[in-house]
Structure formats: C-alpha cells, structure tokens
Design an enzyme around this catalytic site. Structure first.
Site, PDB file in Angstrom:
ATOM      1  N   ASN A  36       0.878  -1.166   0.000  1.00 30.43           N
ATOM      2  CA  ASN A  36       0.000   0.000   0.000  1.00 30.43           C
ATOM      3  C   ASN A  36       0.918   1.218   0.000  1.00 30.43           C
ATOM      4  O   ASN A  36       1.453   1.597   1.036  1.00 30.43           O
ATOM      5  CB  ASN A  36      -0.910  -0.011   1.224  1.00 30.43           C
ATOM      6  CG  ASN A  36      -1.894   1.149   1.234  1.00 30.43           C
ATOM      7  OD1 ASN A  36      -1.829   2.049   0.390  1.00 30.43           O
ATOM      8  ND2 ASN A  36      -2.795   1.147   2.192  1.00 30.43           N
ATOM      9  N   ARG A 116      -2.726  -2.033  -3.468  1.00 29.29           N
ATOM     10  CA  ARG A 116      -3.896  -1.174  -3.360  1.00 29.29           C
ATOM     11  C   ARG A 116      -3.718  -0.014  -4.333  1.00 29.29           C
ATOM     12  O   ARG A 116      -2.706   0.689  -4.301  1.00 29.29           O
ATOM     13  CB  ARG A 116      -4.034  -0.623  -1.940  1.00 29.29           C
ATOM     14  CG  ARG A 116      -5.220   0.325  -1.789  1.00 29.29           C
ATOM     15  CD  ARG A 116      -5.173   1.078  -0.485  1.00 29.29           C
ATOM     16  NE  ARG A 116      -6.341   1.939  -0.314  1.00 29.29           N
ATOM     17  CZ  ARG A 116      -6.299   3.126   0.277  1.00 29.29           C
ATOM     18  NH1 ARG A 116      -5.163   3.613   0.747  1.00 29.29           N
ATOM     19  NH2 ARG A 116      -7.396   3.843   0.404  1.00 29.29           N
ATOM     20  N   HIS A 205     -12.648   3.500  -0.285  1.00 28.26           N
ATOM     21  CA  HIS A 205     -12.646   2.479   0.780  1.00 28.26           C
ATOM     22  C   HIS A 205     -13.339   1.188   0.336  1.00 28.26           C
ATOM     23  O   HIS A 205     -13.792   0.401   1.161  1.00 28.26           O
ATOM     24  CB  HIS A 205     -13.343   2.993   2.052  1.00 28.26           C
ATOM     25  CG  HIS A 205     -12.636   4.127   2.727  1.00 28.26           C
ATOM     26  ND1 HIS A 205     -13.321   5.209   3.236  1.00 28.26           N
ATOM     27  CD2 HIS A 205     -11.330   4.353   2.966  1.00 28.26           C
ATOM     28  CE1 HIS A 205     -12.453   6.064   3.774  1.00 28.26           C
ATOM     29  NE2 HIS A 205     -11.232   5.568   3.616  1.00 28.26           N
ATOM     30  N   LEU A 234     -14.718   3.883   9.514  1.00 28.92           N
ATOM     31  CA  LEU A 234     -14.457   5.106  10.264  1.00 28.92           C
ATOM     32  C   LEU A 234     -13.028   5.111  10.763  1.00 28.92           C
ATOM     33  O   LEU A 234     -12.656   4.314  11.630  1.00 28.92           O
ATOM     34  CB  LEU A 234     -15.427   5.224  11.453  1.00 28.92           C
ATOM     35  CG  LEU A 234     -16.910   5.033  11.136  1.00 28.92           C
ATOM     36  CD1 LEU A 234     -17.728   5.057  12.407  1.00 28.92           C
ATOM     37  CD2 LEU A 234     -17.392   6.112  10.159  1.00 28.92           C
ATOM     38  N   ASN A 236      -9.199   7.859  10.035  1.00 31.62           N
ATOM     39  CA  ASN A 236      -8.863   9.230   9.668  1.00 31.62           C
ATOM     40  C   ASN A 236      -9.626   9.631   8.416  1.00 31.62           C
ATOM     41  O   ASN A 236     -10.026  10.777   8.251  1.00 31.62           O
ATOM     42  CB  ASN A 236      -7.362   9.369   9.446  1.00 31.62           C
ATOM     43  CG  ASN A 236      -6.935  10.817   9.368  1.00 31.62           C
ATOM     44  OD1 ASN A 236      -7.309  11.627  10.213  1.00 31.62           O
ATOM     45  ND2 ASN A 236      -6.176  11.166   8.352  1.00 31.62           N
ATOM     46  N   ARG A 266     -10.430  16.060   7.029  1.00 30.89           N
ATOM     47  CA  ARG A 266     -11.219  16.428   5.860  1.00 30.89           C
ATOM     48  C   ARG A 266     -12.617  16.864   6.284  1.00 30.89           C
ATOM     49  O   ARG A 266     -13.220  16.275   7.178  1.00 30.89           O
ATOM     50  CB  ARG A 266     -11.308  15.260   4.882  1.00 30.89           C
ATOM     51  CG  ARG A 266     -10.056  15.034   4.083  1.00 30.89           C
ATOM     52  CD  ARG A 266     -10.125  13.771   3.254  1.00 30.89           C
ATOM     53  NE  ARG A 266      -9.417  12.669   3.903  1.00 30.89           N
ATOM     54  CZ  ARG A 266      -9.404  11.421   3.466  1.00 30.89           C
ATOM     55  NH1 ARG A 266     -10.084  11.098   2.379  1.00 30.89           N
ATOM     56  NH2 ARG A 266      -8.734  10.503   4.101  1.00 30.89           N
ATOM     57  N   ASP A 308      -7.302  12.999  16.021  1.00 33.74           N
ATOM     58  CA  ASP A 308      -7.451  11.683  16.636  1.00 33.74           C
ATOM     59  C   ASP A 308      -8.719  11.661  17.483  1.00 33.74           C
ATOM     60  O   ASP A 308      -8.849  12.445  18.425  1.00 33.74           O
ATOM     61  CB  ASP A 308      -6.228  11.369  17.496  1.00 33.74           C
ATOM     62  CG  ASP A 308      -6.168   9.924  17.954  1.00 33.74           C
ATOM     63  OD1 ASP A 308      -7.220   9.393  18.367  1.00 33.74           O
ATOM     64  OD2 ASP A 308      -5.081   9.336  17.931  1.00 33.74           O
ATOM     65  N   ARG A 310      -9.634   9.693  19.736  1.00 38.83           N
ATOM     66  CA  ARG A 310      -9.363   9.450  21.153  1.00 38.83           C
ATOM     67  C   ARG A 310      -9.097  10.750  21.897  1.00 38.83           C
ATOM     68  O   ARG A 310      -9.587  10.952  23.018  1.00 38.83           O
ATOM     69  CB  ARG A 310      -8.180   8.487  21.306  1.00 38.83           C
ATOM     70  CG  ARG A 310      -8.465   7.073  20.822  1.00 38.83           C
ATOM     71  CD  ARG A 310      -7.199   6.248  20.696  1.00 38.83           C
ATOM     72  NE  ARG A 310      -6.316   6.782  19.654  1.00 38.83           N
ATOM     73  CZ  ARG A 310      -5.222   6.174  19.212  1.00 38.83           C
ATOM     74  NH1 ARG A 310      -4.865   4.999  19.731  1.00 38.83           N
ATOM     75  NH2 ARG A 310      -4.476   6.715  18.266  1.00 38.83           N
ATOM     76  N   GLY A 358     -14.387   2.966  14.153  1.00 37.72           N
ATOM     77  CA  GLY A 358     -15.517   2.047  14.171  1.00 37.72           C
ATOM     78  C   GLY A 358     -15.286   0.830  15.030  1.00 37.72           C
ATOM     79  O   GLY A 358     -16.201   0.333  15.698  1.00 37.72           O
ATOM     80  N   GLU A 359     -14.056   0.322  15.052  1.00 40.83           N
ATOM     81  CA  GLU A 359     -13.743  -0.882  15.819  1.00 40.83           C
ATOM     82  C   GLU A 359     -13.440  -0.592  17.278  1.00 40.83           C
ATOM     83  O   GLU A 359     -13.594  -1.477  18.130  1.00 40.83           O
ATOM     84  CB  GLU A 359     -12.548  -1.597  15.186  1.00 40.83           C
ATOM     85  CG  GLU A 359     -12.812  -2.150  13.793  1.00 40.83           C
ATOM     86  CD  GLU A 359     -11.547  -2.645  13.114  1.00 40.83           C
ATOM     87  OE1 GLU A 359     -10.647  -3.146  13.843  1.00 40.83           O
ATOM     88  OE2 GLU A 359     -11.446  -2.535  11.880  1.00 40.83           O
ATOM     89  N   ASN A 360     -13.012   0.642  17.596  1.00 39.00           N
ATOM     90  CA  ASN A 360     -12.469   0.906  18.932  1.00 39.00           C
ATOM     91  C   ASN A 360     -13.196   1.967  19.746  1.00 39.00           C
ATOM     92  O   ASN A 360     -12.933   2.078  20.948  1.00 39.00           O
ATOM     93  CB  ASN A 360     -10.996   1.317  18.799  1.00 39.00           C
ATOM     94  CG  ASN A 360     -10.145   0.213  18.212  1.00 39.00           C
ATOM     95  OD1 ASN A 360     -10.009  -0.844  18.806  1.00 39.00           O
ATOM     96  ND2 ASN A 360      -9.588   0.448  17.029  1.00 39.00           N
ATOM     97  N   GLU A 410      -7.825  -5.193   4.870  1.00 35.92           N
ATOM     98  CA  GLU A 410      -7.636  -4.902   3.455  1.00 35.92           C
ATOM     99  C   GLU A 410      -6.464  -5.683   2.875  1.00 35.92           C
ATOM    100  O   GLU A 410      -6.501  -6.108   1.712  1.00 35.92           O
ATOM    101  CB  GLU A 410      -7.437  -3.395   3.270  1.00 35.92           C
ATOM    102  CG  GLU A 410      -8.675  -2.579   3.616  1.00 35.92           C
ATOM    103  CD  GLU A 410      -8.391  -1.105   3.747  1.00 35.92           C
ATOM    104  OE1 GLU A 410      -8.852  -0.347   2.866  1.00 35.92           O
ATOM    105  OE2 GLU A 410      -7.713  -0.697   4.707  1.00 35.92           O
TER     106      GLU A 410
END
Length: 435
Positions: A36, A116, A205, A234, A236, A266, A308, A310, A358-360, A410
């Site tokens: 990538n 990719r 994506h 979801l 950056n 963005r 970020d 978080r 999305g995962e965290n 991916e």
C-alpha cells in the site's frame, strides 16, 4: 425474526470460509507480497492468502527525506528499525526483498505482488493483473486522485524494477462501487462535465467495505445475497456504504475522498458555493482552499485538539466545548448518512462498524445507535463497551436489526484477490526471490 450470530465463523486473524476471497485462493500455499504505497510511505505485508497468516509486515516512512526509516517485523519477533536516508519507493521495496532473503525465504516462491490502487475510474470494475496497458490507465486517472495514484504507481514500478518477472495485481478502492446505479453516482451538473471530464461519484474504501460486508454475512450465517447492510468505515478517512445483495448500491464519498462524512482532517460535505465565497472574501485560490478542506478541517478544524478521535473524546469528557461540538457533528453527520443509505436498501439487516474509530470507539458507536432507534437499533451497553468481543461482534440488543463490529483486513483481501486473479491467468508464472 431475530437475527442470530455465529461467533465461531470468523477465526481470529482470518477471513471467513464464506468469503468470496477464500474460495478464490488456488491452494498452492504460495506467498503474496501486499503493498500500500503512499506519497511518502510504503506499507507492506507477506501473506499466506489461504490461511490469512502474516509472516512479515512493516512500513517505510518519510521516503525521500533524510529521516526515511524502514520498520520490518517478522511475526512473532520484535520489529527491527533501520534508517534509509533519502530512500525512494524502489529502495524500500528492494530492502524489503533483502529482508526476505536474509530470513531464509530466498528459496520460497512468491505468487505475486498485490497493490492497493485508489482510483480505477469507470474502467476497472474488479482486480486485474498489471501490464503496460493497466499502468497507463491507472496513470490516466491520476488527475482524479493526485495524492494517491502516482504513489500507487511508484510501488508497482518499484517491484517491477527489482523483480521484473514477478506477476503483479492491482486491487482498486473504487471497483466495489462500480455497481452503483446511475441515479446514485451521477451529479446534477451539465452533461458534458460527466461525458468529457468524468465528473461523477466514484466512492472509495471499497476494499474495506467489500471485506467487512462479506465478513458480516458469515457472522450472521447468511449468504450475501438477500442481505441489506450499511457498512461504516471510520478512521482518519471515513465513508459509509449501502450494500445490497453483496454489492454496493450507494456510498458517501464522491468524485474525490474529500466528499461525505466528517473525517480526521477532511471536511466532508460542504456547500460548493463556499469556495467562491471565501475566494472573494479572502483572496485565497481554489487550490489553497481545497487544501484547507483536506488537511485543516474535519475533527482537526472543529475540535482544536487534533484529528485523533481518542483525543477528541478525552477533551470532550473533560469539558472542552469545541471537542464536544466536534464529536456531536461527527456523530450527527454519520447517523444522518446511515439513515439516508437505507433508502437504497429498502430495509436494514445490519449496521457494520469498522476502521480505527468504528472498531475501537464505544462512545461513537453508542451515540450513533442512540440516534438510530427508529431503524430498530438499540445499544447493548455491555457488549458495546467490550467492542462485541463476547457476543460475536454484536454491539446492539438482539433483534431483527443488528449492529456489528467487524475488523477490516484490506491486506488479506488484496492477497486473496491477487491469488485469485493469478490462478485464473494461464500466463501466470512463478517468480522466485532470486530471479
């Protein structure tokens, strides 16, 4: 009817057997080098496409500068970092291949290299073996993805320079969305903008949306045909896609990856009239304003504490009003987009969260589910708090409509597509590390 999950259907670190990528693998046990390539970086992994096992992975960063470094990790060993001042994409790829040989893999065959590629325009609707014609086509789309396609090409050309006989495959981020109907991808602009300049919605994506939609089907114990999903990638960069019967029918990103949801830096959707307005008010040019929408906006611009999530969540919890607003805008826009995508599905079977946020982020997922009760979704607070780890990925209450957390991969999809494409190509020949 209550949907059920099969938590055993997704072995850790691998794709489900029901995934189309799985059945396409030729079973030879060969390795795929997945790359990538970004403008100043190359991420890479050495993958067994059948099992999904990674033998090695890493990244070359800050390429072309005196601070360029290469980080290589052989699993489960510790990562090794080496400085490569001024290194190019080609130098990094050559050094990665050196690492393979140094680790005793010089006698192992590579099936090929999978890349990719961000933009395939309308021409590429699936992954394809790279030849000079494909390279020229990818180059011709560079004006649609000026930050991405030239870098993707640099990765392909770097492998070609070191191992000219190694088969390579391009896996396109836009390909999954080429099934969108015209009413979903066309803009209401003059016809010649589309016919002469390619102005339409392409979506991005796609590698991630395709992977997690297949994984979700396996988790639900159902074939992709007949399933109606919204997948939310979801990170950056953010986008959401309506997946009907296994194919994309609508998505939030458009002509460029700037469109759609609020992202790390963005803006996502804005009134296009603001470019003329701000140009008149400030004297700034279109390029300067577009750059600001790409790198100074989103969570970064709204929160004042960075891109970020978080950091945004922590600041909002601590009473920072700008951060709180950034979180609310992010969630509002995402929830509105999810609800809108259901129009193209006519019903919703599952909402899938993936990507770093999305995962965290249980906070983001909980806030979104709190806004989507009218779709039949209700947060399972305990399951959401542990990211669905004890419920087979489910973070909503059990019912006819579910919300799932599905880890994207991916690299694995690229590896499996590479094996599938090359297995179907009678001209494929293996190329050893010493060729």
């Amino acid at each position: 009817m209550t949907a059920t999950l099969n938590p055993m259907s997704i072995p850790a670190g691998t794709a489900a057997a029901a995934s189309s990528g799985q059945v396409a693998v030729d079973g030879s046990g060969g390795l795929v080098l997945v790359l990538n390539s970004g403008s100043s970086s190359v991420k890479f992994a050495l993958v067994l496409p059948g099992s999904g096992e990674r033998l090695m992975g890493g990244i070359g960063e800050r390429l072309g500068t005196p601070e360029a470094v290469l980080r290589v990790q052989w699993f489960p060993a510790a990562a090794v970092t080496e400085r490569l001042p001024g290194a190019s994409h080609q130098a990094v790829v050559a050094r990665v291949l050196d690492h393979l040989a140094e680790a005793g893999h010089s006698g192992a065959d590579l099936l090929g290299a999978g890349h990719r590629v961000v933009h395939g325009g309308e021409r590429f609707t699936s992954s394809i073996r790279v030849d000079d014609t494909v390279l020229a086509a990818v180059r011709s789309f560079s004006h649609l993805a000026p930050l991405h396609n030239p870098a993707n090409l640099a990765g392909i050309e770097a492998v070609r320079a070191v191992l000219p006989d190694l088969p390579q495959v391009a896996v396109f981020d836009t390909a999954f969305h080429q099934t969108m109907p015209p009413y979903a991808f066309r803009y209401a602009v003059p016809e010649d903008w589309y016919t002469e300049h390619g102005v339409r919605r392409y979506g991005f994506h796609g590698i991630s949306h395709r992977f997690v939609s297949e994984q979700a089907a396996a988790m639900l114990g159902r074939a992709p045909g007949g399933l109606r999903l919204v997948t939310a990638h979801l990170g950056n960069g953010c986008s959401a896609t309506a997946v009907r019967d296994g194919v994309s029918v609508d998505t939030t990103m458009g002509l460029t990856p700037l469109d759609g949801l609020v992202m790390g830096t963005r803006s996502g959707d804005v009134d296009p009239g603001l470019l003329g307005y701000l140009a008149g008010r400030t004297g700034r040019g279109v390029d300067d304003l577009t750059r600001a929408l790409n790198v100074d906006s989103g969570l970064e611009g709204l929160s004042g504490v960075g891109n970020d999530m978080r950091a945004v969540e922590a600041a909002a919890a601590g009473g920072n009003e700008r951060a709180r607003l950034a979180l609310e805008v992010f969630v509002h826009r995402l929830s509105k987009a999810i609800a809108g995508l259901v129009v193209g599905l006519e019903r919703l079977d599952a909402l899938v969260f993936t990507g770093g946020i999305g995962e965290n982020s249980a906070v983001v997922r909980g806030l979104v589910l709190g806004r989507l009760g009218f779709l039949g979704l209700t947060e399972d607070v305990q399951a959401n708090a542990d990211h669905g780890q004890r419920t087979g990925g489910r973070v909503s209450m059990a019912g006819p409509v579910l919300a799932l957390v599905v880890a994207t991969d991916e690299e694995l999809l690229i590896a499996r597509d590479t094996a599938r494409v090359l297995a179907a190509d009678p001209s494929r020949r293996r190329a050893g590390m010493m060729s």
